[in-house]
Design an enzyme around this catalytic site. Sequence first.
Site, short mmCIF file in Angstrom:
data_model
loop_
_atom_site.label_atom_id
_atom_site.label_comp_id
_atom_site.label_asym_id
_atom_site.label_seq_id
_atom_site.Cartn_x
_atom_site.Cartn_y
_atom_site.Cartn_z
N GLU A 110 38.76 -5.55 28.86
CA GLU A 110 37.93 -5.72 27.67
C GLU A 110 36.96 -6.87 27.89
O GLU A 110 35.81 -6.84 27.46
CB GLU A 110 38.79 -5.99 26.43
N ARG A 151 35.36 -0.45 21.62
CA ARG A 151 34.86 -1.61 22.37
C ARG A 151 33.72 -1.23 23.33
O ARG A 151 33.60 -1.78 24.42
CB ARG A 151 35.99 -2.29 23.16
N SER A 158 40.87 -11.38 24.03
CA SER A 158 41.65 -10.23 24.49
C SER A 158 41.16 -9.77 25.85
O SER A 158 39.99 -9.45 26.02
CB SER A 158 41.55 -9.08 23.48
#
Length: 305
Positions: free
Chosen positions: A297, A178, A227
Amino acid sequence: MMAAAGAATDTVMPPVRGRLTAGAPLAPLVWFKSGGSAEWLFEPADADDLCDFLMALDPAVPVMGLGLGSNLIVRDGGVPGVVVRLGKAFAKCERLDDVTLRCGGGASGILVSSTARDAGIGGVEFLRSIPGTVGGFVRMNGGAYGREVKDVLVEAEVVLRSGERKTLSLTDLGYTYRHSALPDGAIVISATLRGAPAEPSAIQTEMDRIAAEREASQPLRSKTGGSTFKNPDGHKAWALVDAAGCRGLTRGDAQVSEKHCNFLLNLGSASSADIEALGEEVRDKVKAHSGLTLEWEIQRVGVSA
């Protein structure tokens, strides 16, 4: 059109052919439907318009890209500088050969996966499940269902903060989980993706499976941000949040989803401060319970009110 200094800023903006708006509200453009305004919102007519604008813009002015706003908390005080949003001119996908697509930075994950299906290109079905644009998931190394962007990306074309147009290879992007090494202020204007030959019907079946699984497990019809926390090594973030007793936790109109507790929700009129503070409370409770520190995130941008 020429934009002189507006009410939101003392900076004189360079001329543009696209749309440049001072004091543009960002809440309508992000999934959480909260947060302040952009000092300037720029929707370039095309890549040359973007290059020319950034080249002429005072280097001290910060620049940030905005896609579909699905993975973003815009703080209540708004975003200083220029927010760049890519419109229809950047939302095209074209087939280059039997296994390769070139996709504009403003193209959605659904458009990319559907174009790949029609071209008989498999391996990019997972993009169907990422509710963002090519620019966003190239920057974040977006992923789901066992795959991530680094598995399919060949190269990305970007416009640097300086206005220089540059092609970055997969290696240049320095992908980790990520995260990419894309420079601050750089805007992804296109990406070349490579899959593998597959039957369109088989691709559609996999896309349908992914869509059904997301619908069953995630609060897709809510004001959310996707998320919230990255999965720590060897753990699932949602399970850590659940074990720490945070499922359904609220702060004002912000709530930890009861359906999937790695999602935060705006139940109505939550401020971005409520949403971010709830996330920090969850991080504290998880740390106290498991000793693990969850990393955000979701991107958090702008200034507090």
